[in-house]
Design a protein around this motif. Sequence first.
Motif, short mmCIF file in Angstrom:
data_model
loop_
_atom_site.label_atom_id
_atom_site.label_comp_id
_atom_site.label_asym_id
_atom_site.label_seq_id
_atom_site.Cartn_x
_atom_site.Cartn_y
_atom_site.Cartn_z
N ILE A 53 48.29 35.17 40.94
CA ILE A 53 49.54 35.46 41.67
C ILE A 53 49.51 36.81 42.38
N GLY A 54 48.40 37.53 42.27
CA GLY A 54 48.33 38.82 42.96
C GLY A 54 47.22 39.68 42.42
N GLU A 55 47.39 40.99 42.65
CA GLU A 55 46.43 41.99 42.20
C GLU A 55 47.18 43.25 41.81
N CYS A 56 46.62 43.99 40.88
CA CYS A 56 47.16 45.28 40.48
C CYS A 56 46.03 46.06 39.85
N GLY A 57 46.00 47.36 40.11
CA GLY A 57 44.96 48.17 39.50
C GLY A 57 44.93 49.56 40.05
N LEU A 58 43.77 50.17 39.93
CA LEU A 58 43.56 51.57 40.30
C LEU A 58 42.63 51.69 41.49
N THR A 59 42.99 52.60 42.37
CA THR A 59 42.09 52.96 43.47
C THR A 59 42.19 54.47 43.69
N ARG A 60 41.18 54.99 44.29
CA ARG A 60 41.21 56.41 44.69
C ARG A 60 41.78 56.46 46.10
N GLN A 61 42.79 57.30 46.29
CA GLN A 61 43.43 57.47 47.58
C GLN A 61 43.48 58.95 47.92
N VAL A 62 43.55 59.26 49.20
CA VAL A 62 43.65 60.65 49.64
C VAL A 62 45.02 60.85 50.29
#
Length: 150
Positions: A53-62
Motif C-alpha cells: 500500500i505504499g512505502e516508508c523509511g529513511l533517506t538522507r536529505q540536504v
Amino acid sequence: MARFLADQRVMYAYEGAFNQAEVAHWLQWNLASYKENGFGLWALEEKDSGKIIGECGLTRQVVEGIELLEIGYHLIYDAWHKGYAIEAAQAVRDYTFTTLGTPKVYSMVRDTNLPSMNVAIRNGMTIEKRFIKEYRGIKMPHYLFGVSNK
C-alpha cells in the motif's frame, strides 16, 4: 511503486504524478540508498491482505547545505486516513533511535500538505524551520519537522 508515485492525487505535493522514467529513477535512487546507507524506503504491506500500500523509511536529505536523516512516506490513495502513515512513521522513528542510535530525525513537508504535517506532529515532531526546496523547476516552501531521541 507506480501505483502511488504515478497517481496525481498522491503526488500533488510534488506538482504532479511521476511518469515511467521518474518512477524508475525513484527506484534506482532508493536502491542506491540501501547500498550506500543500509536503509531506504521500505514497502508498506497491509497485514490482512498482504497488499503493498505504499512505502516508508529513511533517506538522507540536504536542507540548506546540511545533510539530515529523513522519515518519508507515500501511500496509495485508498490507504489514506486509515492510520497507516503514522503507524509506519512511528516505527521508522523508533528504529532510527533504537537500532541506528541517531540523536535526531526529521521530516520535510511541503507547506500545502496538511495530512503529512499531521503525521509529523503525531510522530512527536515540531517545526524547526521553513525553507524553499526547488523541484521540477518550481520553488516550493517546505517545513522541516524534527524530533530528538529522548
